[in-house]
Write a protein that holds these residues in place. Structure first.
Motif, PDB file in Angstrom:
ATOM      1  N   THR A 240       0.820  -1.202   0.000  1.00 28.91           N
ATOM      2  CA  THR A 240       0.000   0.000   0.000  1.00 28.91           C
ATOM      3  C   THR A 240       0.858   1.257   0.000  1.00 28.91           C
ATOM      4  N   LEU A 241       0.489   2.203  -0.846  1.00 28.51           N
ATOM      5  CA  LEU A 241       1.253   3.433  -1.008  1.00 28.51           C
ATOM      6  C   LEU A 241       0.939   4.444   0.087  1.00 28.51           C
ATOM      7  N   PRO A 242       1.879   5.354   0.382  1.00 28.36           N
ATOM      8  CA  PRO A 242       1.552   6.478   1.251  1.00 28.36           C
ATOM      9  C   PRO A 242       0.403   7.279   0.655  1.00 28.36           C
ATOM     10  N   TYR A 243      -0.356   7.960   1.493  1.00 31.10           N
ATOM     11  CA  TYR A 243      -1.593   8.584   1.019  1.00 31.10           C
ATOM     12  C   TYR A 243      -1.734   9.997   1.556  1.00 31.10           C
ATOM     13  N   THR A 244      -1.990  10.916   0.646  1.00 40.50           N
ATOM     14  CA  THR A 244      -2.371  12.278   1.006  1.00 40.50           C
ATOM     15  C   THR A 244      -3.881  12.390   0.827  1.00 40.50           C
ATOM     16  N   PRO A 245      -4.619  12.734   1.865  1.00 44.52           N
ATOM     17  CA  PRO A 245      -6.087  12.761   1.735  1.00 44.52           C
ATOM     18  C   PRO A 245      -6.559  13.648   0.582  1.00 44.52           C
ATOM     19  N   LEU A 246      -7.622  13.199  -0.048  1.00 41.09           N
ATOM     20  CA  LEU A 246      -8.239  13.971  -1.120  1.00 41.09           C
ATOM     21  C   LEU A 246      -8.849  15.252  -0.564  1.00 41.09           C
ATOM     22  N   PRO A 247      -8.856  16.323  -1.348  1.00 39.06           N
ATOM     23  CA  PRO A 247      -9.588  17.524  -0.918  1.00 39.06           C
ATOM     24  C   PRO A 247     -11.082  17.223  -0.778  1.00 39.06           C
ATOM     25  N   THR A 248     -11.730  17.958   0.084  1.00 44.84           N
ATOM     26  CA  THR A 248     -13.178  17.813   0.241  1.00 44.84           C
ATOM     27  C   THR A 248     -13.944  18.830  -0.592  1.00 44.84           C
ATOM     28  N   THR A 249     -13.253  19.839  -1.123  1.00 48.01           N
ATOM     29  CA  THR A 249     -13.867  20.793  -2.050  1.00 48.01           C
ATOM     30  C   THR A 249     -12.932  20.984  -3.234  1.00 48.01           C
ATOM     31  N   TYR A 250     -13.523  21.278  -4.385  1.00 43.18           N
ATOM     32  CA  TYR A 250     -12.764  21.392  -5.623  1.00 43.18           C
ATOM     33  C   TYR A 250     -13.208  22.636  -6.378  1.00 43.18           C
ATOM     34  N   GLY A 251     -12.284  23.203  -7.130  1.00 46.68           N
ATOM     35  CA  GLY A 251     -12.645  24.303  -8.004  1.00 46.68           C
ATOM     36  C   GLY A 251     -13.371  23.812  -9.238  1.00 46.68           C
ATOM     37  N   ASP A 252     -13.733  24.744 -10.119  1.00 44.56           N
ATOM     38  CA  ASP A 252     -14.422  24.348 -11.345  1.00 44.56           C
ATOM     39  C   ASP A 252     -13.424  23.712 -12.313  1.00 44.56           C
ATOM     40  N   LEU A 253     -13.858  23.483 -13.547  1.00 41.44           N
ATOM     41  CA  LEU A 253     -13.032  22.771 -14.517  1.00 41.44           C
ATOM     42  C   LEU A 253     -12.415  23.699 -15.556  1.00 41.44           C
ATOM     43  N   SER A 254     -12.359  24.982 -15.266  1.00 39.69           N
ATOM     44  CA  SER A 254     -11.799  25.937 -16.220  1.00 39.69           C
ATOM     45  C   SER A 254     -10.380  25.529 -16.606  1.00 39.69           C
ATOM     46  N   ALA A 289     -15.095  22.943 -18.520  1.00 39.99           N
ATOM     47  CA  ALA A 289     -14.231  21.988 -19.205  1.00 39.99           C
ATOM     48  C   ALA A 289     -14.376  22.091 -20.715  1.00 39.99           C
ATOM     49  N   VAL A 290     -13.294  21.790 -21.405  1.00 41.03           N
ATOM     50  CA  VAL A 290     -13.323  21.579 -22.846  1.00 41.03           C
ATOM     51  C   VAL A 290     -13.441  20.073 -23.059  1.00 41.03           C
ATOM     52  N   VAL A 291     -14.558  19.639 -23.603  1.00 41.39           N
ATOM     53  CA  VAL A 291     -14.848  18.209 -23.730  1.00 41.39           C
ATOM     54  C   VAL A 291     -14.888  17.844 -25.209  1.00 41.39           C
ATOM     55  N   ARG A 454     -12.043  15.531  -8.919  1.00 44.84           N
ATOM     56  CA  ARG A 454     -12.370  16.900  -9.318  1.00 44.84           C
ATOM     57  C   ARG A 454     -13.452  16.900 -10.394  1.00 44.84           C
ATOM     58  N   VAL A 455     -13.315  16.014 -11.384  1.00 44.34           N
ATOM     59  CA  VAL A 455     -14.326  15.933 -12.435  1.00 44.34           C
ATOM     60  C   VAL A 455     -15.668  15.499 -11.855  1.00 44.34           C
ATOM     61  N   ALA A 456     -15.642  14.488 -10.984  1.00 45.30           N
ATOM     62  CA  ALA A 456     -16.888  13.995 -10.393  1.00 45.30           C
ATOM     63  C   ALA A 456     -17.547  15.046  -9.513  1.00 45.30           C
ATOM     64  N   SER A 457     -16.751  15.832  -8.808  1.00 44.51           N
ATOM     65  CA  SER A 457     -17.305  16.917  -7.990  1.00 44.51           C
ATOM     66  C   SER A 457     -18.057  17.907  -8.860  1.00 44.51           C
ATOM     67  N   ASN A 458     -17.476  18.267  -9.983  1.00 46.92           N
ATOM     68  CA  ASN A 458     -18.131  19.212 -10.870  1.00 46.92           C
ATOM     69  C   ASN A 458     -19.345  18.603 -11.553  1.00 46.92           C
ATOM     70  N   HIS A 459     -19.285  17.311 -11.828  1.00 50.24           N
ATOM     71  CA  HIS A 459     -20.471  16.621 -12.348  1.00 50.24           C
ATOM     72  C   HIS A 459     -21.611  16.708 -11.343  1.00 50.24           C
ATOM     73  N   ALA A 460     -21.300  16.470 -10.071  1.00 47.88           N
ATOM     74  CA  ALA A 460     -22.337  16.546  -9.037  1.00 47.88           C
ATOM     75  C   ALA A 460     -22.892  17.966  -8.935  1.00 47.88           C
ATOM     76  N   LEU A 461     -22.014  18.951  -8.994  1.00 52.23           N
ATOM     77  CA  LEU A 461     -22.453  20.344  -8.884  1.00 52.23           C
ATOM     78  C   LEU A 461     -23.247  20.795 -10.099  1.00 52.23           C
ATOM     79  N   ALA A 462     -22.955  20.200 -11.262  1.00 51.56           N
ATOM     80  CA  ALA A 462     -23.690  20.568 -12.480  1.00 51.56           C
ATOM     81  C   ALA A 462     -25.155  20.150 -12.406  1.00 51.56           C
ATOM     82  N   GLY A 463     -25.444  19.130 -11.573  1.00 53.47           N
ATOM     83  CA  GLY A 463     -26.835  18.744 -11.329  1.00 53.47           C
ATOM     84  C   GLY A 463     -27.506  18.000 -12.457  1.00 53.47           C
ATOM     85  N   THR A 464     -26.714  17.377 -13.344  1.00 51.83           N
ATOM     86  CA  THR A 464     -27.328  16.635 -14.439  1.00 51.83           C
ATOM     87  C   THR A 464     -27.834  15.269 -14.005  1.00 51.83           C
TER      88      THR A 464
END
Length: 476
Positions: A240-254, A289-291, A454-464
């Motif tokens: 198992t690798l050392p681990y830095t906890p994930l952020p709990t908030t994320y910026g947008d996808l700009s 995001a540019v998709v 980060r992508v999943a956070s923005n997906h959740a915030l987009a509300g689709t």
């Protein structure tokens, strides 16, 4: 009908427990009632361990009063039957091993207990976890709470169904060919297949790199919460690798470029699955995001076969040959099929290694090397799958006029078990025309977990796709 209070998120539960507006002891009784009531319809319980859970809930209540609450203090958790909990049965849904009891906790169970969580509900899985649906001779058929006749996926189908049924906000899953991502998508929840080494594996599984444990949750925030508890080193694991906890908030996808291929060129992608995926991608665009679409015409049939042969070579065949010949009549059809293949022909792990390198080089050439940070595709071709579908009795399925292999031909997950250092997050994208959830996979390059979150956070915030905010599954 299910009590809507059982759909509280873990994040909200923790806030209410801390504020003393809700007590862990009382809340446990609420979910226990739901856990028992769902069994007559969804049938996702392999076991319910109420007495020990009540004792843990009392301890959690004491800790809140004393100001000693831990990260998941008092939160009920669903445990996949495959995931060992000391003293709980662990037959792997097999009548052959019906009397087996787990001798020690899986490392991730240790981490849940250390964080104050309350494992109480053992969720069904198919026999030996080798099916994309969840049925067995031992537990019967687990239905999808959104549509009981349809598949909840597998092999972590009981975990996905239990989340959707309101049994608890968090669940464990495991994934060796899509077993977290398939039920997450079909049950309308979030699931994370970590890169190998991010979570401690079962001791002796260190070479079984295609398979990993991971978290499942009804909300994105809860998925982050659970992953930060589960990840990182454990005394039982040396990989198992050392681990830095994930952020709990994320910026947008700009500024982020995201590539997508709906189904790697497969012609049988259902129109409703495609429609919901496109809506989700539009949501990512709305977040900056540019998709852009890329061409990845992968031979999915070959990918599936090479992965299965690799799994056989490193684990499955040896396991099957340990089954006493006098006991094979107790096996489910899909396990008997694999058992007979183990006797018939030896396979090698080397084609998996070779194909994985080829897939990574194509991803490097067309995605990562072109400046894309993430890749998105559907999780499966269709949601119109029977809960008791048997790939031995019905080896081919007709999807959108195309014949596909009934065992794995309808899923788009196995490539990322070959590419097992890639993090992959499954997120819900809405409901299909038959009322079953659809989902997508968010993929990043090796060990770049933060990007998929980060992508999943923005997906959740987009509300689709706000399934558990807008409505609950209709099953009662």
């Amino acid at each position: 009908m299910y009590n809507a209070n059982t759909y509280l998120s873990a994040t909200e539960l923790l806030a209410r427990f801390k504020a003393t507006t809700l007590d862990p002891v009382d809340y446990l009784e609420t979910v226990l009632a739901t856990a028992h009531s769902q069994q007559s319809s969804v049938n996702c319980a392999a076991g319910i361990f109420a007495d020990e859970a009540r004792a843990r809930a009392r301890e959690s209540s004491r800790r809140y009063r004393a100001g000693q609450a831990r990260a998941l203090e008092g939160v009920p958790v669903i445990i996949k039957e495959e995931t060992a909990v000391e003293g709980w049965p662990r037959p792997m849904a097999s009548l052959v091993f019906k009397d087996r009891i787990a001798a020690e906790n899986h490392p991730i169970v240790d981490k849940l207990l250390e964080a104050g969580a309350i494992p109480y509900f053992q969720a069904t899985n198919p026999e030996f976890c080798v099916l994309g649906h969840t049925w067995s001779k031992m537990y019967g058929v687990t239905g999808n709470p959104w549509s009981l006749a349809h598949s909840c996926g597998g092999s972590s189908g009981g975990s996905g169904a239990a989340l959707a049924a309101g049994v608890a906000p968090l669940a464990t899953g495991s994934d060796m060919a899509g077993s977290i991502r398939i039920p997450s998508s079909l049950c309308g929840v979030y699931g994370f297949k970590p890169p190998f080494g991010r979570l401690a594996c079962t001791p002796t599984d260190e070479y079984f790199v295609q398979a990993v444990e991971g978290p499942m949750a009804r909300t994105f925030d809860d998925l982050v919460l659970m992953q930060n508890v589960l990840a990182g080193p454990h005394p039982k694991s040396y990989t198992t690798l050392p681990y830095t906890p994930l952020p709990t908030t994320y910026g947008d996808l700009s500024g982020m470029r995201i590539a997508y291929s709906p189904a790697f060129g497969h012609p049988a992608l259902a129109a409703d699955v495609h429609r919901n995926l496109m809506q989700a991608l539009d949501g990512l665009r709305s977040r900056g995001a540019v998709v852009e679409q890329v061409t990845l015409d992968w031979d999915l049939e070959r990918i599936n076969q090479v992965l299965l042969d690799g799994l056989r070579a490193i684990f499955v065949d040896e396991f099957m040959l340990d089954i006493p010949p006098t006991e094979t009549d107790k096996l489910c059809s899909y396990v008997k099929f694999l058992h007979d293949k183990a006797l018939d022909k030896k396979v090698s792990i080397m084609p998996s290694a070779i194909l994985t390198q080829q897939l990574h080089r194509e991803m490097q050439a067309k995605v990562w090397g072109q400046g894309y940070s993430a890749f998105v595709c559907a999780t499966m071709l269709s949601t119109d799958l029977a809960a008791d579908q048997d790939p031995v009795l019905e080896p081919m399925l007709k999807l959108d006029g195309h014949d596909v292999d009934a065992y794995l031909g309808w899923v788009l997950t196995p490539a990322f078990n070959l590419l097992n250092r890639y993090p992959v997050l499954a997120a819900p994208t809405g409901l299909s025309d038959i009322g079953v959830p659809t989902g997508m996979q968010i993929v990043a390059n090796a060990y770049d977990d933060e990007t998929v979150f980060r992508v999943a956070s923005n997906h959740a915030l987009a509300g689709t796709s706000r399934l558990f905010i807008d409505q609950f599954p209709p099953a009662a």
